[in-house]
Write a protein that holds these residues in place. Sequence first.
Motif, mmCIF file in Angstrom:
data_model
loop_
_atom_site.group_PDB
_atom_site.id
_atom_site.type_symbol
_atom_site.label_atom_id
_atom_site.label_comp_id
_atom_site.label_asym_id
_atom_site.label_seq_id
_atom_site.Cartn_x
_atom_site.Cartn_y
_atom_site.Cartn_z
ATOM 1 N N LYS A 136 20.321 24.042 -4.510
ATOM 2 C CA LYS A 136 21.448 23.202 -4.885
ATOM 3 C C LYS A 136 21.838 22.276 -3.737
ATOM 4 O O LYS A 136 21.551 22.542 -2.575
ATOM 5 N N VAL A 171 27.674 27.158 -10.349
ATOM 6 C CA VAL A 171 26.455 26.351 -10.464
ATOM 7 C C VAL A 171 25.463 26.980 -11.440
ATOM 8 O O VAL A 171 24.694 26.260 -12.104
ATOM 9 N N SER A 175 26.892 19.234 -18.789
ATOM 10 C CA SER A 175 25.704 19.129 -17.936
ATOM 11 C C SER A 175 24.437 19.067 -18.782
ATOM 12 O O SER A 175 23.544 18.246 -18.531
ATOM 13 N N LEU A 179 24.630 23.419 -13.056
ATOM 14 C CA LEU A 179 24.829 22.269 -12.189
ATOM 15 C C LEU A 179 23.760 22.214 -11.109
ATOM 16 O O LEU A 179 23.162 23.224 -10.750
ATOM 17 N N THR A 237 23.460 16.851 -11.881
ATOM 18 C CA THR A 237 24.864 17.021 -12.235
ATOM 19 C C THR A 237 25.592 17.828 -11.165
ATOM 20 O O THR A 237 25.042 18.770 -10.590
ATOM 21 N N TYR A 238 26.851 17.431 -10.916
ATOM 22 C CA TYR A 238 27.685 18.049 -9.891
ATOM 23 C C TYR A 238 29.101 18.234 -10.439
ATOM 24 O O TYR A 238 29.495 17.616 -11.423
ATOM 25 N N SER A 239 29.872 19.065 -9.754
ATOM 26 C CA SER A 239 31.304 19.124 -9.982
ATOM 27 C C SER A 239 31.993 19.261 -8.638
ATOM 28 O O SER A 239 31.330 19.274 -7.589
#
Length: 352
Positions: A4, A314, A220, A319, A236-238
């Motif tokens: 990640k 994640v 996502s 993610l 994709t991220y948060s």
Amino acid sequence: MAAKEYGIFLPIGSGGWMLSTTAPHPEATYAYNKRAAMHAEAIGLDFVMSMAKWRGFGGTTDHWGESLESMTMMAALAEATERVKIWATVHANVHHPGIAAKMFTTLQQISGGRAGMNIVNGAYAAEFLQYDLWSDLSKEDRYRMTAEWTEAVLRLWSEHSVTLEGEFYTLRDAESRPHPEVRPTIISAGQSPAGRAFQAAYADGAFLSANSLEDMRDFSRDVHRKAADAGRDVKTYSMLMVVQDETDAGAAEKVRRWGEGLDREALAAMRESWGFPEDRARAWAEGATGSAVFQTPYVSGSADTVVDHIRKIVTEAELDGLMLIFPEYDRDMLLFGETVLPVLRKLDAEDA
């Protein structure tokens, strides 16, 4: 689980991401942000990103009343760092695509190929009404505008001459040379169907928010699927704030103490900026609990608790990474780098 990516949201606005008189209050200074970026590089994070903010929310804390300009600051940070990705924010409703294309080509040269363009389209009217730059477009229309803007930038980065008679922008035999040797990374944040469609079509990185992990996972998956259908790959991220202490109880005490200082006036102003009527915004702020000091989701606890929470996010939300926020960057990020990040990297490597 693939490795990640982890980075930080720089405190470009005074007060960082907590609306509280009793919480740490990061300074909106280049010196503070430079230290944060260099800490990020030293501990092994992958990227640093800054927002673009043109007006604060007042209140007792004068939240975000002072802020720096994103692209200028990130150009300086590109010189101050060597490895982390440098992601700056640009408003499509403020900067003409011809100006932005030239600026980010320059940033790409300064950074040695590490530049990223976070494209936003101006959702908060008060920021732009003060400069007479507000157009009262629907969310769908704003994304149509942003798509046309992005198409113009991409063409200026790759074509000798660009002529465009669009709905929102006009280019006449426009040139923007030199072209970037490597196209800057394109970033976009959003959760609406229009926002996710834009991310899938144009972005390399999509920042998502949701009310639950299940919704985040669905968002996502939607972006990944739409991008794959178009022959593209989008990560994709948060976002997540990390409130860390030696023990869970110690971290919980920080949250409690900061919650006591909730700046309800600034909170109401922020709600108004989202489109809430003034009376509803103030009523909501008066009834808000202490956790409302946090503008993003947060985790509080010991290093083990933080590791478990991040892994859960994640994994369950599918993610590709997280953008992290810290209450106090000089201290809290270094603690994270010593006790949490090495464990996350080790677990990612074992899962690969």
